[in-house]
Design an enzyme around this catalytic site. Structure first.
Site, PDB file in Angstrom:
ATOM      1  CE  LYS A 159      -3.948  -2.240   2.217  1.00 51.10           C
ATOM      2  NZ  LYS A 159      -4.424  -2.654   3.389  1.00 51.10           N
ATOM      3  CD  GLN A 187      -3.847  -4.408   6.379  1.00 49.84           C
ATOM      4  OE1 GLN A 187      -3.941  -3.451   5.845  1.00 49.84           O
ATOM      5  NE2 GLN A 187      -4.243  -5.614   6.096  1.00 49.84           N
ATOM      6  CG  ASP A 204      -9.960   0.080   5.190  1.00 50.28           C
ATOM      7  OD1 ASP A 204      -9.704  -0.560   4.179  1.00 50.28           O
ATOM      8  OD2 ASP A 204      -9.348  -0.035   6.035  1.00 50.28           O
TER       9      ASP A 204
HETATM   10  N1  GUN Z   1      -7.510  -6.822   6.250  1.00 53.48           N
HETATM   11  C1  GUN Z   1      -7.590  -7.290   5.090  1.00 53.48           C
HETATM   12  N2  GUN Z   1      -8.304  -6.576   4.091  1.00 53.48           N
HETATM   13  C2  GUN Z   1      -8.284  -5.339   4.495  1.00 53.48           C
HETATM   14  C3  GUN Z   1      -8.852  -4.326   4.110  1.00 53.48           C
HETATM   15  O1  GUN Z   1      -9.244  -4.313   2.889  1.00 53.48           O
HETATM   16  N3  GUN Z   1      -8.441  -3.274   4.948  1.00 53.48           N
HETATM   17  C4  GUN Z   1      -8.013  -3.410   6.221  1.00 53.48           C
HETATM   18  N4  GUN Z   1      -7.752  -2.110   6.794  1.00 53.48           N
HETATM   19  N5  GUN Z   1      -7.666  -4.639   6.855  1.00 53.48           N
HETATM   20  C5  GUN Z   1      -7.528  -5.517   5.981  1.00 53.48           C
END
Ligand code: GUN
Length: 305
Positions: A54, A98, A121
């Site tokens: 990311k 995350q 998100d």
């Molecule tokens: N963990 C697995 N997929 C995601 C996501 O799309 N966003 C976040 N914040 N954590 C994750």
């Protein structure tokens, strides 16, 4: 018949290019640089990989990337303090915590502490509620990517029967809501569902996010249907030989029995190179949109997003 392959790698690359151009324009015309803050608590190996990816793609798009790596024993108070600071930081337009968080942290509480306008998100209850009632809001990245892939196949989704396998808050539930907002007839199944193959055979669209390698069999698929595979599972691949340490090599597979399914489906996403790359591309789209919104600027029109 061999299905049309929906190339997520290529589509994600196009989306990232469009975002990059829009970011450059935002900087040139308004002196604003979108900023994304990513918070990782602990050192879950899979999360480490995602967070690194990311950060890299955020910088490649010309945005500012702020990474916060906190120890696994971080208290809720400390984490909430960081979120509060990021909420009021004018250089931060997107905040992503995350998941999963270590067990002592309440993820619902943490996510709902994020300013909904910075919740890139789309997990905050406000954004979930707005998407659920068909209002403009920040849409979770993976379902948004799936909708963009479906748009490659269907100019109009109205009246299609869509089956979503898996009802997680991250993928299945928002996916179901987006398909419903597009006037599909939507079925969402989960671990307690008893008749998934039968429901699948009735469906024009199958989106599977179950985390079960090869779950969707060719004989579940209505001929010509579109299959979107969100699964990313690492499985042993003895056919690829052994690693230096003597253990069997592994490979990534989806939740669909791909080789057989592609002979029945009309269109299908591969794993890897399907939904996966779209998720981070959509995170960049969401960050750019949040930045425009927070600065009272119109959102740039982004290809297919
Ligand atoms: N963990 C697995 N997929 C995601 C996501 O799309 N966003 C976040 N914040 N954590 C994750």
């Amino acid at each position: 018949m061999t299905a049309q392959l929906i190339d997520g790698k290529a589509l994600a690359s196009t989306v990232r290019g469009t975002v990059k151009d829009a970011v450059a324009q935002l900087k040139a015309e308004h002196g604003i640089i979108p900023g994304l803050a990513v918070v990782l608590v602990g050192s879950d190996p899979a999360s480490e990989v995602y967070v690194r990816s990311k950060g890299k793609q955020t910088i490649e798009a010309g945005m500012n990337s702020f990474e916060f790596r906190l120890s696994a024993d971080t208290s809720e108070k400390e984490l909430m303090g960081l979120i509060e600071r990021l909420n009021t930081d004018p250089e931060v337009h997107g905040i992503l915590v995350q998941l999963p968080l270590p067990a002592h942290l309440d993820s619902k509480l943490v996510i709902n502490a994020i300013d909904p306008h910075k919740d890139v998100d789309g997990f905050h209850t406000t954004n979930v509620g707005m998407v659920g009632t068909g209002q403009d809001a920040i849409v979770p990245c993976t379902p948004r990517g799936c909708m963009m892939m479906l748009a490659q196949i269907y100019p109009d989704l109205r009246g299609k029967t869509a089956l979503v396998i898996g009802h997680s808050n991250i993928v299945g539930k928002p996916m179901g809501r987006l398909l419903l907002n597009a006037d599909c007839t939507v079925i969402v199944t989960h671990k307690s569902s008893t008749n998934i193959p039968e429901l699948a055979r009735m469906s024009d669209i199958i989106v599977v996010a179950a985390g079960v390698p090869g779950l969707v069999k060719a004989d579940w698929i209505k001929p010509g249907a579109t299959v979107i595979d969100v699964g990313i599972n690492r499985v042993p691949a003895p056919e690829n030989g052994v690693k230096d340490d003597g253990t069997v090599k592994t490979k990534l597979v989806g939740d669909v029995d791909f080789d057989a399914a592609k002979e029945v489906a009309g269109a299908i996403t591969p794993v890897p190179g399907g939904v996966g790359p779209m998720t981070i591309a959509c995170l960049l789209v969401n960050t750019l949109s949040a930045c425009c919104h927070l600065n009272s600027l119109p959102e740039p029109v982004l290809l297919g997003a």
